[in-house]
Scaffold this motif. Structure first.
Motif, mmCIF file in Angstrom:
data_model
loop_
_atom_site.group_PDB
_atom_site.id
_atom_site.type_symbol
_atom_site.label_atom_id
_atom_site.label_comp_id
_atom_site.label_asym_id
_atom_site.label_seq_id
_atom_site.Cartn_x
_atom_site.Cartn_y
_atom_site.Cartn_z
ATOM 1 N N GLU A 33 42.038 46.956 41.230
ATOM 2 C CA GLU A 33 41.730 45.737 40.194
ATOM 3 C C GLU A 33 39.883 45.562 40.410
ATOM 4 N N HIS A 36 37.457 45.133 35.436
ATOM 5 C CA HIS A 36 37.210 44.599 34.055
ATOM 6 C C HIS A 36 36.250 45.281 33.346
ATOM 7 N N ASP A 37 35.176 45.289 33.983
ATOM 8 C CA ASP A 37 33.738 45.716 33.210
ATOM 9 C C ASP A 37 33.995 47.263 32.678
ATOM 10 N N LEU A 39 36.958 48.660 31.802
ATOM 11 C CA LEU A 39 38.094 49.047 30.865
ATOM 12 C C LEU A 39 38.040 48.545 29.436
ATOM 13 N N GLY A 40 36.930 48.155 28.998
ATOM 14 C CA GLY A 40 37.012 47.609 27.610
ATOM 15 C C GLY A 40 37.152 48.892 26.579
ATOM 16 N N ASP A 41 36.864 49.918 26.909
ATOM 17 C CA ASP A 41 37.047 51.156 26.124
ATOM 18 C C ASP A 41 38.154 52.210 26.564
ATOM 19 N N CYS A 42 38.934 51.735 27.728
ATOM 20 C CA CYS A 42 39.893 52.483 28.467
ATOM 21 C C CYS A 42 41.072 52.882 27.434
ATOM 22 N N ASP A 61 45.423 47.323 32.591
ATOM 23 C CA ASP A 61 45.333 45.979 31.731
ATOM 24 C C ASP A 61 44.147 45.600 31.732
ATOM 25 N N SER A 62 43.697 44.321 31.427
ATOM 26 C CA SER A 62 42.343 43.884 31.219
ATOM 27 C C SER A 62 41.525 44.116 32.501
ATOM 28 N N ASP A 63 41.944 43.963 33.669
ATOM 29 C CA ASP A 63 41.451 43.792 34.876
ATOM 30 C C ASP A 63 41.605 44.961 35.869
ATOM 31 N N SER A 64 42.712 45.673 35.807
ATOM 32 C CA SER A 64 43.209 46.785 36.632
ATOM 33 C C SER A 64 43.693 48.051 36.015
#
Length: 235
Positions: A33, A36-37, A39-42, A61-64
């Protein structure tokens, strides 16, 4: 492929040994977790280096995000020491838009090393390490690259007992997990691929030359043997 320039420190949230799910297989599955920084293009199937280990994203998800780790990877690395709350270095695989600021890193950890010394030098910290598997010492050279827990670093010196050292500047200290570790802790090591490639090329070339009776090397060996035999017979 990675650069060894850590983007973010994440936190291990879950560590599930011998998970039989698709993520874990017969190894472990780990959820990280505070990511977030990156995972924007994950996407599912993307590669993320976690403490220098190239791992495949199986859920996010958005953070992990979640990854599965095989028994072979566990044997090679310091994964077994991770627990919920452990900090880990994170780096996404390179893309065309990424500047290549470190060195060529595969994310294929060779072995682990033990932290043998920690010495403050002004704003820098000098770390000393000893490899668990001595066969990799030959790939570590002064002023050469090395990847430690996913961080691209330069070897500053090597002792006679094969303890090697790196110096970490203040900026790097603030962005990677190494300063959080203590004497006796283990770190993941990926030696510079260049040395392994050169060694393999030389080995293959020598074997080919030895097998070829018309090769230059074969001729040199025959000449040396003839000279030794003549010297022995004339003694």
């Amino acid at each position: 492929m990675f650069t060894g320039i850590v983007e973010l420190m994440g936190t291990v949230r879950e560590y599930n040994p011998y998970d039989d799910t698709e993520s874990g297989g017969q190894g472990v599955s780990i959820t990280i977790e505070n990511a977030h920084d990156i995972l924007g293009d994950c996407h599912i199937g993307d590669s993320i280096a976690v403490n220098g280990i190239c791992l495949t994203v199986t859920e996010f998800d958005s953070d992990s995000f979640k990854v599965g780790i095989s028994p072979e990877t566990i044997r090679r690395t310091n994964v077994a020491s991770w627990t919920p709350g452990s900090k880990v270095n994170l780096e996404r695989a390179v893309s065309q838009e990424v500047r290549f600021g470190g060195h060529y890193v595969q994310g294929h950890v060779d072995t682990v090393a033990t932290i043998m010394s920690i010495t403050n030098e002004g704003n820098s910290i000098l770390f000393g390490f000893k490899l668990r598997d001595a066969q990799y010492n030959k790939y570590i050279v002064e002023k050469g690259f090395i990847c430690i827990d996913g961080t691209s670093l330069t070897v500053t010196g090597i002792d006679e007992d094969d303890t090697f050292f790196i110096s970490m500047i203040k900026h790097t200290q603030e962005h990677v997990v190494m300063p959080l570790k203590s004497l006796g802790d283990e770190v993941n090591i990926e030696v510079d691929l260049t040395g392994k490639v050169i060694e393999k090329q030389i080995e293959v070339t020598l074997q080919s030359q030895i097998r070829d009776e018309n090769s230059a090397l074969h001729a040199v060996i025959e000449k040396l043997i003839d000279e030794k035999v003549k010297k022995y017979l004339n003694a």
